[in-house]
Every structure is written in structure tokens, then in C-alpha cells.
Design a protein around this motif. Structure first.
Motif, PDB file in Angstrom:
ATOM      1  N   SER A 206       0.835  -1.201   0.000  1.00 30.63           N
ATOM      2  CA  SER A 206       0.000   0.000   0.000  1.00 30.63           C
ATOM      3  C   SER A 206       0.874   1.257   0.000  1.00 30.63           C
ATOM      4  O   SER A 206       0.595   2.235  -0.712  1.00 30.63           O
ATOM      5  N   LEU A 207       1.921   1.231   0.781  1.00 32.60           N
ATOM      6  CA  LEU A 207       2.858   2.349   0.838  1.00 32.60           C
ATOM      7  C   LEU A 207       3.507   2.587  -0.526  1.00 32.60           C
ATOM      8  O   LEU A 207       3.598   3.725  -0.994  1.00 32.60           O
ATOM      9  N   ILE A 208       3.932   1.529  -1.175  1.00 32.41           N
ATOM     10  CA  ILE A 208       4.556   1.631  -2.504  1.00 32.41           C
ATOM     11  C   ILE A 208       3.579   2.213  -3.517  1.00 32.41           C
ATOM     12  O   ILE A 208       3.925   3.102  -4.298  1.00 32.41           O
ATOM     13  N   GLN A 209       2.336   1.730  -3.505  1.00 34.76           N
ATOM     14  CA  GLN A 209       1.327   2.260  -4.430  1.00 34.76           C
ATOM     15  C   GLN A 209       1.085   3.749  -4.181  1.00 34.76           C
ATOM     16  O   GLN A 209       0.956   4.523  -5.132  1.00 34.76           O
ATOM     17  N   SER A 210       1.041   4.126  -2.930  1.00 34.81           N
ATOM     18  CA  SER A 210       0.847   5.541  -2.594  1.00 34.81           C
ATOM     19  C   SER A 210       2.016   6.387  -3.088  1.00 34.81           C
ATOM     20  O   SER A 210       1.827   7.477  -3.638  1.00 34.81           O
ATOM     21  N   MET A 211       3.223   5.888  -2.914  1.00 35.53           N
ATOM     22  CA  MET A 211       4.409   6.616  -3.366  1.00 35.53           C
ATOM     23  C   MET A 211       4.439   6.728  -4.889  1.00 35.53           C
ATOM     24  O   MET A 211       4.828   7.770  -5.443  1.00 35.53           O
ATOM     25  N   GLU A 212       4.025   5.682  -5.575  1.00 44.59           N
ATOM     26  CA  GLU A 212       3.959   5.728  -7.040  1.00 44.59           C
ATOM     27  C   GLU A 212       2.949   6.766  -7.503  1.00 44.59           C
ATOM     28  O   GLU A 212       3.182   7.484  -8.482  1.00 44.59           O
ATOM     29  N   GLU A 213       1.833   6.879  -6.802  1.00 48.59           N
ATOM     30  CA  GLU A 213       0.816   7.876  -7.142  1.00 48.59           C
ATOM     31  C   GLU A 213       1.356   9.294  -6.910  1.00 48.59           C
ATOM     32  O   GLU A 213       1.144  10.192  -7.730  1.00 48.59           O
ATOM     33  N   ILE A 214       2.051   9.482  -5.813  1.00 44.33           N
ATOM     34  CA  ILE A 214       2.668  10.789  -5.532  1.00 44.33           C
ATOM     35  C   ILE A 214       3.646  11.158  -6.646  1.00 44.33           C
ATOM     36  O   ILE A 214       3.621  12.276  -7.167  1.00 44.33           O
ATOM     37  N   GLU A 215       4.485  10.221  -7.028  1.00 41.73           N
ATOM     38  CA  GLU A 215       5.470  10.460  -8.086  1.00 41.73           C
ATOM     39  C   GLU A 215       4.779  10.800  -9.413  1.00 41.73           C
ATOM     40  O   GLU A 215       5.191  11.714 -10.126  1.00 41.73           O
ATOM     41  N   LYS A 216       3.704  10.074  -9.713  1.00 47.52           N
ATOM     42  CA  LYS A 216       2.947  10.319 -10.947  1.00 47.52           C
ATOM     43  C   LYS A 216       2.362  11.732 -10.963  1.00 47.52           C
ATOM     44  O   LYS A 216       2.476  12.456 -11.956  1.00 47.52           O
ATOM     45  N   ILE A 217       1.774  12.139  -9.859  1.00 46.33           N
ATOM     46  CA  ILE A 217       1.170  13.479  -9.766  1.00 46.33           C
ATOM     47  C   ILE A 217       2.238  14.559  -9.877  1.00 46.33           C
ATOM     48  O   ILE A 217       2.084  15.531 -10.621  1.00 46.33           O
ATOM     49  N   LEU A 218       3.337  14.388  -9.146  1.00 45.62           N
ATOM     50  CA  LEU A 218       4.401  15.392  -9.185  1.00 45.62           C
ATOM     51  C   LEU A 218       5.024  15.476 -10.573  1.00 45.62           C
ATOM     52  O   LEU A 218       5.314  16.572 -11.060  1.00 45.62           O
ATOM     53  N   SER A 219       5.233  14.348 -11.220  1.00 40.32           N
ATOM     54  CA  SER A 219       5.818  14.348 -12.568  1.00 40.32           C
ATOM     55  C   SER A 219       4.902  15.031 -13.566  1.00 40.32           C
ATOM     56  O   SER A 219       5.359  15.801 -14.414  1.00 40.32           O
ATOM     57  N   ALA A 220       3.617  14.764 -13.471  1.00 33.18           N
ATOM     58  CA  ALA A 220       2.658  15.359 -14.398  1.00 33.18           C
ATOM     59  C   ALA A 220       2.603  16.872 -14.235  1.00 33.18           C
ATOM     60  O   ALA A 220       2.476  17.610 -15.209  1.00 33.18           O
ATOM     61  N   ASN A 221       2.726  17.347 -13.015  1.00 36.21           N
ATOM     62  CA  ASN A 221       2.658  18.781 -12.761  1.00 36.21           C
ATOM     63  C   ASN A 221       3.970  19.501 -13.033  1.00 36.21           C
ATOM     64  O   ASN A 221       3.999  20.715 -13.074  1.00 36.21           O
ATOM     65  N   LYS A 222       5.042  18.760 -13.220  1.00 38.05           N
ATOM     66  CA  LYS A 222       6.321  19.385 -13.564  1.00 38.05           C
ATOM     67  C   LYS A 222       6.345  19.723 -15.050  1.00 38.05           C
ATOM     68  O   LYS A 222       7.147  20.510 -15.498  1.00 38.05           O
ATOM     69  N   GLY A 223       5.476  19.095 -15.814  1.00 33.35           N
ATOM     70  CA  GLY A 223       5.374  19.406 -17.232  1.00 33.35           C
ATOM     71  C   GLY A 223       6.459  18.797 -18.099  1.00 33.35           C
ATOM     72  O   GLY A 223       6.550  19.082 -19.275  1.00 33.35           O
ATOM     73  N   GLY A 224       7.313  17.963 -17.545  1.00 33.99           N
ATOM     74  CA  GLY A 224       8.350  17.313 -18.328  1.00 33.99           C
ATOM     75  C   GLY A 224       9.387  18.254 -18.902  1.00 33.99           C
ATOM     76  O   GLY A 224      10.058  17.927 -19.852  1.00 33.99           O
ATOM     77  N   ARG A 225       9.523  19.428 -18.311  1.00 31.65           N
ATOM     78  CA  ARG A 225      10.471  20.426 -18.838  1.00 31.65           C
ATOM     79  C   ARG A 225      11.865  19.866 -19.011  1.00 31.65           C
ATOM     80  O   ARG A 225      12.495  20.073 -20.018  1.00 31.65           O
ATOM     81  N   PHE A 226      12.343  19.183 -18.011  1.00 32.28           N
ATOM     82  CA  PHE A 226      13.740  18.764 -17.979  1.00 32.28           C
ATOM     83  C   PHE A 226      13.934  17.420 -18.669  1.00 32.28           C
ATOM     84  O   PHE A 226      14.980  17.162 -19.239  1.00 32.28           O
ATOM     85  N   ASP A 227      12.938  16.563 -18.613  1.00 33.02           N
ATOM     86  CA  ASP A 227      13.066  15.213 -19.135  1.00 33.02           C
ATOM     87  C   ASP A 227      13.327  15.181 -20.636  1.00 33.02           C
ATOM     88  O   ASP A 227      13.843  14.204 -21.139  1.00 33.02           O
ATOM     89  N   GLU A 228      12.993  16.242 -21.335  1.00 32.85           N
ATOM     90  CA  GLU A 228      13.180  16.252 -22.768  1.00 32.85           C
ATOM     91  C   GLU A 228      14.648  16.297 -23.170  1.00 32.85           C
ATOM     92  O   GLU A 228      15.000  15.994 -24.292  1.00 32.85           O
ATOM     93  N   GLU A 229      15.541  16.635 -22.255  1.00 32.23           N
ATOM     94  CA  GLU A 229      16.941  16.805 -22.607  1.00 32.23           C
ATOM     95  C   GLU A 229      17.829  15.747 -21.978  1.00 32.23           C
ATOM     96  O   GLU A 229      18.931  16.022 -21.573  1.00 32.23           O
ATOM     97  N   LYS A 230      17.365  14.546 -21.900  1.00 32.45           N
ATOM     98  CA  LYS A 230      18.173  13.455 -21.328  1.00 32.45           C
ATOM     99  C   LYS A 230      19.291  13.087 -22.244  1.00 32.45           C
ATOM    100  O   LYS A 230      19.259  13.211 -23.399  1.00 32.45           O
TER     101      LYS A 230
END
Length: 118
Positions: free
Chosen positions: A94-118
């Protein structure tokens, strides 16, 4: 903590700049500059000029920086293991699922600005 995050992102990225770090973390450029100077002075990172534009500096983690980052990661893993060792498996899942959801929400709200330049 901020320095560890900066080291991690520099290690993760191929062509990382101070400006990208400032935008990604929403840190003041002066603050990022001071951290980069400190990490560079400690020989944990190095600045490398771009071949095309010598004014542009890319940040690279050094071998010493990689060792420090691994040690920080190992310590964090040990701390997490210690925190969850007495929690039953169902609660850990349950803890892992919650953490994955947090990560998903935070990533979506970051807009992927930085990830495009890997």
C-alpha cells in the motif's frame, strides 16, 4: 539535501546545465550557482565547455562524485529498509502504491520540462 539532489540530477542527465537545474528545481539561479561552485570545489562535479559555444558549460559528475552519490543512496536505502522492516507486507505494498501515485502526480505537474533533454 539540495546538494544530493543536484548531484543526482547531474549524474542522471547527459548534457546538464546550471540553468536547467535552476528551472527543474525552481531554485534561484544564484543559489544553484553557489551549490555548483561548492560541489566543483569539492571535486564532485566538473564544468565542461560546449564544443560549439564555449560560453555554455555542461556539468558532469566526477568519479569522486559518483562514489559520494552511491554512499548517499546506500545510506538512504538502509534508512528506508529500517523504517519499513516491521511493517507487514500488505501495508508495504500500500505504501509503494501511494508513493507511485505521488510520483505520478508530481511528474505530471512538472510538465516534463527537464526530461526532454536526457
Amino acid at each position: 539535501m539540495s546538494e544530493a539532489m543536484i548531484l543526482y540530477e547531474i549524474d542522471k542527465r547527459k548534457r546538464c546545465t546550471a540553468s536547467q537545474l535552476s528551472g527543474y528545481f525552481d531554485f534561484d539561479k544564484g543559489y544553484v550557482s553557489r551549490m555548483i561552485h561548492k560541489l566543483s570545489k569539492q571535486k564532485l562535479i566538473e564544468r565542461v565547455s560546449d564544443n560549439q559555444d564555449k560560453r555554455k558549460k555542461y556539468l558532469h559528475i566526477t568519479e569522486k562524485g559518483q562514489k559520494v552519490l552511491k554512499e548517499l543512496s546506500d545510506n538512504a536505502s538502509h534508512d528506508v529498509r529500517r523504517m519499513i522492516e516491521k511493517i507487514d507486507l500488505e501495508q508495504v505494498n500500500s505504501l509503494i502504491q501511494s508513493m507511485e501515485e505521488i510520483e505520478k502526480i508530481l511528474s505530471a505537474n512538472k510538465g516534463g520540462r527537464f526530461d526532454e533533454e536526457k
